[in-house]
Structures are given as C-alpha cells and as structure tokens.
Design a protein around this motif. Structure first.
Motif, short mmCIF file in Angstrom:
data_model
loop_
_atom_site.label_atom_id
_atom_site.label_comp_id
_atom_site.label_asym_id
_atom_site.label_seq_id
_atom_site.Cartn_x
_atom_site.Cartn_y
_atom_site.Cartn_z
N VAL A 1 -13.63 -76.61 -60.07
CA VAL A 1 -12.22 -76.38 -60.38
C VAL A 1 -11.43 -76.07 -59.11
O VAL A 1 -10.32 -76.57 -58.90
N SER A 2 -12.01 -75.23 -58.23
CA SER A 2 -11.32 -74.86 -56.99
C SER A 2 -11.06 -76.08 -56.12
O SER A 2 -9.96 -76.26 -55.57
N TRP A 3 -12.08 -76.93 -55.98
CA TRP A 3 -11.92 -78.12 -55.14
C TRP A 3 -10.87 -79.07 -55.72
O TRP A 3 -10.03 -79.60 -55.00
N THR A 4 -10.90 -79.27 -57.01
CA THR A 4 -9.94 -80.18 -57.64
C THR A 4 -8.52 -79.63 -57.53
O THR A 4 -7.57 -80.37 -57.29
N ALA A 5 -8.37 -78.31 -57.68
CA ALA A 5 -7.05 -77.69 -57.66
C ALA A 5 -6.36 -77.82 -56.30
O ALA A 5 -5.13 -77.73 -56.21
N ARG A 6 -7.15 -78.05 -55.26
CA ARG A 6 -6.54 -78.19 -53.93
C ARG A 6 -5.65 -79.41 -53.83
O ARG A 6 -4.78 -79.50 -52.95
N SER A 7 -5.86 -80.38 -54.70
CA SER A 7 -5.05 -81.60 -54.65
C SER A 7 -3.71 -81.43 -55.37
O SER A 7 -2.85 -82.31 -55.29
N LEU A 8 -3.53 -80.32 -56.07
CA LEU A 8 -2.32 -80.14 -56.86
C LEU A 8 -1.16 -79.67 -56.00
O LEU A 8 -1.33 -78.85 -55.09
#
Length: 373
Positions: free
Chosen positions: A14-21
């Motif tokens: 979740v943390s890694w994916t959220a960086r793209s937001l």
C-alpha cells in the motif's frame, strides 16, 4: 471481496502504491488505490495521469473482487496496525480492515469511475538495478528543482545500443553518467526525457531487486520500469532538451587530485561562514589545496588539505552547495578536477588511486563564481 495477508506485506504494498498518488488529484477517484483480488493474488494500483504504479502480492483470497479506497488513509492505517495477519473484506459500500483487536471501516469509491490504467510499453531492455540506482543518484543532483522550467526538471536518457547515457542540468552545473545495459533489440537508438523525481523514486524502490526492465514505446509518450512484482509507468517530459554534451571540455591542461572525503569535510566546515550566494574559494598549488570563505569584516574560515596538481597553479570559487552536492555523488577515494582556465567550468571525475587515471563514465561540470580582479 475478502482476503488475508501479513501486515508487513500489506503495508509495503500500500505504501509503495500510494507514492504514485498526487497530493492534489484532479479527480477524487485518483486519490484512491484500486485493489483487485483474484485467485491467491491481490494487485494494487495507483494512477494520477502522469505516473502509475502496480504491484501484486500473494494472499489468501476467500472472495475475489475489486474495490477503490483512499490511498493515503489506507497507508496510514496499515502503518499503525499491529504485527499480525490482516483481513480486508467488503461489507456493502464499506470495506473493513481487521488486524488482531484493531478494526477499521472505510468508505469505498465507485470503481466504474476509475480510469483505465496505462499499458506498459514494450520492454526495450534490462539494466542492473544497482548500477541504475547509482547512476540516477549521481545525475539528479544537477537536475533543476524549478517547476517553471519543466524541461530542466527532467533527466535525458540517450540510448545507443548497449549504452545508456543520463544527462541533467540546472544551467549552473551538468552531470553525465554512462551505464551499460542489455537492449532487447541490438543497435537500438532512442532517447527519453524523464522527470528526475520519477527516476529517483524508481531507483529507490525498484533498483535493489536485481535486474530492472525498461519499457519504451516507439511512438509512446510513456516510459515504464518493472522489477519483480512491481511496475510503474510515467509520462515523458515534452520538449527539446538542451544539447549539453558539447559543454564538457575535451582538452584540460590543468588537473588536480584530492581525497574525496577530506575535501567534502573541508568544504562543509569552511562553508559554515559562507553567507547566501557567498562562494568558497579553492587555491590549488603543487601539493596543497587551500580553501577559504568569508571576506572583510564578516566571519572568515580557512583550511588546507593535500592535493596533487598537474599544470599551472589555479584559484577558483564555487557555490558551496553545488560543490558539496557534486562531491557527495562520488564514491571513489579520490576526485579529479580538470580545468581549462579559472573562469571556465570545472569538470570533476572519479579516480580510484592517486597516481591512477580518472574514470569518465561519470562527469560533473560546475560553473565557477567569478572572482573580483
């Protein structure tokens, strides 16, 4: 939808994916992470039109499904959970996150409103992740942080067969690093302009997983990176990057070699008295480099370290931040300065041994500050 997974695995995904937001998403749904549960695999996706992130993890899936939830909120919840198995399941229009005695309820957003994720372009080749990460760290120090000049916030990637050259400039310094890779098509010749912050994020999060695949479409405005179970795409920066290769000097009659860490520390100490826009002066003589900063009635500092000089003695001055950032990009025991004349830019290259040759696969060029006559 219902699946269970260990807390650390979920939090990392979740943390890694959220960086793209985006911090300010153009649409509410683009603040969300799209979670899709299939047979023993759960995927996470984030997208803001400029950059996308996608990864897959193994999980115990009881009920397949797809949900869209606030990425920032879910990341904060995952970080706060105890060390235990986490279960995520939908209950009507809500999603429940359960871990031990902790239980959270989040609202979902309409999956139908989420835009289609960009397709990863064709894989153009493979590069060693560690070499890629080192190259990006060395080059992005010279990229501009001024968003009013978007072209200069990018890093130019020039690909010629098995060699990638990374180039960056903010008009006051230039950096160039060459890395060998394995292209899918021999003789490939192309280029791409990628945001420095995107490359930095890719280097940090994907560079440590071994081989890194680089995807470039022939007529695409996207670049993609994939390693292990993670992939990300990014829009290329639009515009013509300045031709900066020619600014690196071909002939430099003056060379000075110093121990990298000694100079880093000396510059750090001397620069304490250097006020804003005040340079640090470097005077190279036969066996010594004298540094000083500050003038007149202001605070002053001086220090001297050993140096080896070939050619005429020379005195130059640099912005201390530009000099320090360049020096910190080198990981060799020595660094070599190459000069044409004092008013001209100085080139820095790596050198492993005091009496050895320099290595020009990484070059850092910094503009001097003009000294009064």
């Amino acid at each position: 939808m219902k699946f269970s997974v260990e807390r650390d695995v979920l939090a990392d995904a979740v943390s890694w994916t959220a960086r793209s937001l985006s911090q300010r998403p153009p649409s509410p749904v683009l603040s969300g992470i799209l979670i899709s549960a299939g047979e023993s695999v759960v995927s996470f996706a984030g997208f803001d039109y400029e950059i996308s992130a996608h990864l897959e993890i193994a999980a115990e899936v009881s009920t397949p499904g797809k949900i869209l939830v606030s990425g920032k909120l879910l990341a904060e919840i995952c970080r706060s959970l105890p060390q235990a198995t986490v279960t995520i399941e939908t209950e009507g229009s809500k999603v429940t996150v359960t871990c031990g005695r902790s239980r959270f309820h989040l609202a979902t957003m309409p999956v139908a409103d989420y835009p289609e994720l960009p397709v990863l372009p064709e894989i153009a080749g493979v590069v060693d992740g560690a070499a890629f990460s080192e190259a990006i760290a060395q080059v992005i120090v010279a990229a501009s942080k001024d968003d009013t000049l978007p072209i200069l916030t990018g890093v130019k990637m020039e690909i010629e067969d098995d060699l990638i050259t990374f180039l960056a400039t903010d008009r006051y310094r230039l950096a160039m690093r060459e890395v060998h890779w394995k292209p899918s098509t021999p003789g490939l010749s192309t280029s791409a302009l990628v945001k420095a912050k995107t490359l930095n994020e890719v280097a940090k999060t994907l560079g440590g997983a071994g081989e890194l695949q680089i995807a470039l479409g022939e007529n695409s405005d996207l670049i993609g990176f994939e390693s292990g179970n993670r992939r990300t795409t990014s829009l290329l920066v639009d515009g013509d990057y300045p031709k900066i290769r020619s600014l690196f000097p071909e002939n430099t009659p003056i060379h000075a070699t110093v121990r990298t860490h000694e100079l880093v520390e000396a510059v750090r100490r001397v620069a304490v008295v250097a006020e804003r826009n005040t340079p640090v002066r470097l005077a190279f003589t036969d066996s010594q480099l004298a540094l000083d900063a500050g003038t007149g009635e202001d605070a002053q500092a001086e220090e001297a370290i050993e140096a080896q000089l070939e050619g005429d003695e020379i005195t130059v001055a640099f912005n201390p931040a530009y000099l320090s950032e360049g020096l910190n990009a080198f990981n060799t025991e020595f660094v070599r300065f190459s000069f044409t004349t004092a008013p001209k830019p100085a080139m820095m290259t790596a050198q492993k041994a005091l009496d050895g040759n320099d290595e020009d696969d990484y070059r850092y060029l910094v503009m001097p500050v003009r000294l009064p006559n």
